[in-house]
Design a protein around this motif. Structure first.
Motif, mmCIF file in Angstrom:
data_model
loop_
_atom_site.group_PDB
_atom_site.id
_atom_site.type_symbol
_atom_site.label_atom_id
_atom_site.label_comp_id
_atom_site.label_asym_id
_atom_site.label_seq_id
_atom_site.Cartn_x
_atom_site.Cartn_y
_atom_site.Cartn_z
ATOM 1 N N GLU A 106 -39.370 -4.790 -99.154
ATOM 2 C CA GLU A 106 -39.930 -3.685 -98.380
ATOM 3 C C GLU A 106 -38.964 -3.258 -97.286
ATOM 4 O OE1 GLU A 106 -41.677 -6.724 -98.035
ATOM 5 O OE2 GLU A 106 -43.106 -6.535 -99.645
ATOM 6 N N THR A 107 -38.974 -1.978 -96.966
ATOM 7 C CA THR A 107 -38.141 -1.480 -95.867
ATOM 8 C C THR A 107 -38.956 -1.306 -94.597
ATOM 9 O OG1 THR A 107 -38.506 0.805 -96.555
ATOM 10 C CG2 THR A 107 -36.539 -0.304 -97.411
ATOM 11 N N ARG A 108 -40.275 -1.337 -94.706
ATOM 12 C CA ARG A 108 -41.150 -1.235 -93.536
ATOM 13 C C ARG A 108 -42.265 -2.262 -93.685
ATOM 14 N NH1 ARG A 108 -45.838 1.246 -92.370
ATOM 15 N NH2 ARG A 108 -46.185 1.887 -90.235
ATOM 16 N N ILE A 109 -42.384 -3.130 -92.705
ATOM 17 C CA ILE A 109 -43.411 -4.170 -92.716
ATOM 18 C C ILE A 109 -44.291 -3.949 -91.497
ATOM 19 C CG2 ILE A 109 -43.863 -6.647 -92.605
ATOM 20 C CD1 ILE A 109 -41.008 -7.012 -93.802
ATOM 21 N N ASP A 110 -45.588 -3.818 -91.731
ATOM 22 C CA ASP A 110 -46.567 -3.624 -90.667
ATOM 23 C C ASP A 110 -47.485 -4.832 -90.697
ATOM 24 O OD1 ASP A 110 -47.935 -2.442 -88.653
ATOM 25 O OD2 ASP A 110 -48.820 -0.842 -89.853
ATOM 26 N N LYS A 111 -47.355 -5.722 -89.703
ATOM 27 C CA LYS A 111 -48.029 -7.017 -89.792
ATOM 28 C C LYS A 111 -48.572 -7.424 -88.428
ATOM 29 C CE LYS A 111 -47.145 -11.590 -91.675
ATOM 30 N NZ LYS A 111 -46.175 -12.469 -92.286
ATOM 31 N N VAL A 112 -49.699 -8.120 -88.445
ATOM 32 C CA VAL A 112 -50.253 -8.722 -87.238
ATOM 33 C C VAL A 112 -49.898 -10.199 -87.276
ATOM 34 C CG1 VAL A 112 -52.342 -9.258 -85.942
ATOM 35 C CG2 VAL A 112 -52.116 -7.042 -87.086
ATOM 36 N N VAL A 113 -49.174 -10.662 -86.256
ATOM 37 C CA VAL A 113 -48.753 -12.059 -86.198
ATOM 38 C C VAL A 113 -49.434 -12.726 -84.997
ATOM 39 C CG1 VAL A 113 -46.545 -11.670 -87.340
ATOM 40 C CG2 VAL A 113 -46.681 -11.469 -84.875
ATOM 41 N N THR A 114 -49.591 -14.040 -85.078
ATOM 42 C CA THR A 114 -50.244 -14.800 -84.015
ATOM 43 C C THR A 114 -49.194 -15.586 -83.240
ATOM 44 O OG1 THR A 114 -52.247 -15.000 -85.321
ATOM 45 C CG2 THR A 114 -51.980 -16.542 -83.497
ATOM 46 N N LEU A 115 -49.121 -15.314 -81.955
ATOM 47 C CA LEU A 115 -48.214 -16.023 -81.055
ATOM 48 C C LEU A 115 -49.055 -17.006 -80.246
ATOM 49 C CD1 LEU A 115 -45.467 -16.384 -79.630
ATOM 50 C CD2 LEU A 115 -46.077 -14.441 -78.188
ATOM 51 N N ARG A 116 -48.889 -18.297 -80.524
ATOM 52 C CA ARG A 116 -49.661 -19.320 -79.809
ATOM 53 C C ARG A 116 -49.089 -19.481 -78.394
ATOM 54 N NH1 ARG A 116 -53.022 -21.367 -83.391
ATOM 55 N NH2 ARG A 116 -52.395 -21.541 -85.561
ATOM 56 N N THR A 117 -49.996 -19.679 -77.445
ATOM 57 C CA THR A 117 -49.597 -19.806 -76.038
ATOM 58 C C THR A 117 -50.168 -21.094 -75.456
ATOM 59 O OG1 THR A 117 -51.509 -18.518 -75.320
ATOM 60 C CG2 THR A 117 -49.468 -17.311 -75.708
ATOM 61 N N LYS A 118 -49.526 -21.607 -74.427
ATOM 62 C CA LYS A 118 -50.004 -22.827 -73.776
ATOM 63 C C LYS A 118 -51.005 -22.525 -72.666
ATOM 64 C CE LYS A 118 -45.953 -23.044 -70.780
ATOM 65 N NZ LYS A 118 -44.765 -23.765 -70.438
ATOM 66 N N ALA A 119 -51.117 -21.266 -72.281
ATOM 67 C CA ALA A 119 -52.103 -20.795 -71.303
ATOM 68 C C ALA A 119 -52.417 -19.339 -71.647
ATOM 69 C CB ALA A 119 -51.546 -20.917 -69.885
ATOM 70 N N ARG A 120 -53.303 -18.723 -70.904
ATOM 71 C CA ARG A 120 -53.680 -17.335 -71.197
ATOM 72 C C ARG A 120 -52.498 -16.413 -70.893
ATOM 73 N NH1 ARG A 120 -58.141 -14.630 -72.376
ATOM 74 N NH2 ARG A 120 -58.353 -12.477 -71.693
ATOM 75 N N GLY A 121 -52.059 -15.711 -71.927
ATOM 76 C CA GLY A 121 -50.982 -14.750 -71.765
ATOM 77 C C GLY A 121 -51.524 -13.382 -71.398
ATOM 78 N N THR A 122 -50.722 -12.593 -70.718
ATOM 79 C CA THR A 122 -51.148 -11.242 -70.338
ATOM 80 C C THR A 122 -50.287 -10.165 -70.990
ATOM 81 O OG1 THR A 122 -49.748 -11.293 -68.363
ATOM 82 C CG2 THR A 122 -52.049 -11.990 -68.105
ATOM 83 N N SER A 123 -49.289 -10.565 -71.762
ATOM 84 C CA SER A 123 -48.399 -9.577 -72.371
ATOM 85 C C SER A 123 -47.841 -10.115 -73.698
ATOM 86 C CB SER A 123 -47.224 -9.259 -71.432
ATOM 87 O OG SER A 123 -46.401 -10.401 -71.285
ATOM 88 N N ALA A 124 -47.272 -9.201 -74.458
ATOM 89 C CA ALA A 124 -46.522 -9.553 -75.661
ATOM 90 C C ALA A 124 -45.259 -8.709 -75.634
ATOM 91 C CB ALA A 124 -47.333 -9.296 -76.913
ATOM 92 N N GLU A 125 -44.138 -9.349 -75.706
ATOM 93 C CA GLU A 125 -42.854 -8.651 -75.585
ATOM 94 C C GLU A 125 -41.948 -9.017 -76.744
ATOM 95 O OE1 GLU A 125 -39.227 -8.342 -72.331
ATOM 96 O OE2 GLU A 125 -40.778 -9.845 -72.076
ATOM 97 N N LEU A 126 -41.333 -8.011 -77.339
ATOM 98 C CA LEU A 126 -40.351 -8.212 -78.403
ATOM 99 C C LEU A 126 -38.990 -8.418 -77.743
ATOM 100 C CD1 LEU A 126 -39.548 -8.142 -81.422
ATOM 101 C CD2 LEU A 126 -39.227 -5.681 -81.141
ATOM 102 N N LEU A 127 -38.400 -9.600 -77.937
ATOM 103 C CA LEU A 127 -37.100 -9.892 -77.333
ATOM 104 C C LEU A 127 -35.947 -9.384 -78.193
ATOM 105 C CD1 LEU A 127 -37.709 -13.477 -75.952
ATOM 106 C CD2 LEU A 127 -37.844 -11.304 -74.761
ATOM 107 N N GLY A 128 -36.159 -9.286 -79.509
ATOM 108 C CA GLY A 128 -35.109 -8.780 -80.378
ATOM 109 C C GLY A 128 -35.287 -9.259 -81.800
ATOM 110 N N CYS A 129 -34.549 -8.592 -82.705
ATOM 111 C CA CYS A 129 -34.574 -8.954 -84.106
ATOM 112 C C CYS A 129 -33.137 -9.193 -84.572
ATOM 113 C CB CYS A 129 -35.203 -7.844 -84.942
ATOM 114 S SG CYS A 129 -36.943 -7.606 -84.584
ATOM 115 N N HIS A 130 -32.963 -10.143 -85.472
ATOM 116 C CA HIS A 130 -31.634 -10.511 -85.934
ATOM 117 C C HIS A 130 -31.636 -10.693 -87.453
ATOM 118 C CE1 HIS A 130 -30.601 -11.178 -81.749
ATOM 119 N NE2 HIS A 130 -31.759 -11.805 -81.647
ATOM 120 N N ALA A 131 -30.607 -10.206 -88.093
ATOM 121 C CA ALA A 131 -30.458 -10.397 -89.542
ATOM 122 C C ALA A 131 -29.844 -11.764 -89.802
ATOM 123 C CB ALA A 131 -29.589 -9.307 -90.125
ATOM 124 N N GLU A 132 -30.173 -12.333 -90.954
ATOM 125 C CA GLU A 132 -29.611 -13.639 -91.302
ATOM 126 C C GLU A 132 -28.537 -13.480 -92.333
ATOM 127 O OE1 GLU A 132 -33.144 -15.802 -92.432
ATOM 128 O OE2 GLU A 132 -33.251 -16.655 -90.446
#
Length: 132
Positions: A106-132
């Motif tokens: 696929e060239t476009r992926i639309d997905k909901v992912v779960t980011l586990r946190t150690k406490a209540r988070g107030t934001s979600a930030e994309l730091l970057g994407c990298h090819a392998e």
């Protein structure tokens, strides 16, 4: 009565030092301008042309120990890689960080992912994407 001029006759003594300085400044400016264009082109090529994966956070929902992040990834058909997300608490401290891997044709992926946190988070930030 006529007035006498104090200027030297044109062409008699060569170019003035001001003309030589102007020519030198023009050459230096042209060389530096060319170098700047090459550097901008190089960065543009490596940032845009070589980046096979890009993404953006569409939205997120905050939970007590996790953040659901709606992530949209655009990539080349043959590219595999990962995107790094993080969540911060209200005081600015990081409470979660994870890499999410993507592959396939696929060239476009639309997905909901779960980011586990150690406490209540107030934001979600994309730091970057990298090819392998």
């Amino acid at each position: 009565m006529s007035t006498a001029t104090t200027r030297a006759p044109e062409g008699r003594y060569g170019r003035s030092s001001d003309e030589r300085a102007d020519r030198t400044l023009k050459i230096v400016g042209a060389v530096l301008g060319g170098v700047l264009l090459v550097v901008i082109g190089w960065f543009g090529y490596h940032y845009v042309g070589q980046n096979k994966i890009s993404a953006e956070v569409i939205g997120f929902e905050i939970g007590e120990n996790a953040v659901q992040v709606h992530l949209e990834v655009r990539k080349d058909a043959d590219a595999t890689g990962y995107c790094t997300l993080r969540s911060q608490a209200e005081d600015g401290g990081e409470v979660g960080r994870a890499d999410f891997r993507f592959g396939g044709d696929e060239t476009r992926i639309d997905k909901v992912v779960t980011l586990r946190t150690k406490a209540r988070g107030t934001s979600a930030e994309l730091l970057g994407c990298h090819a392998e």
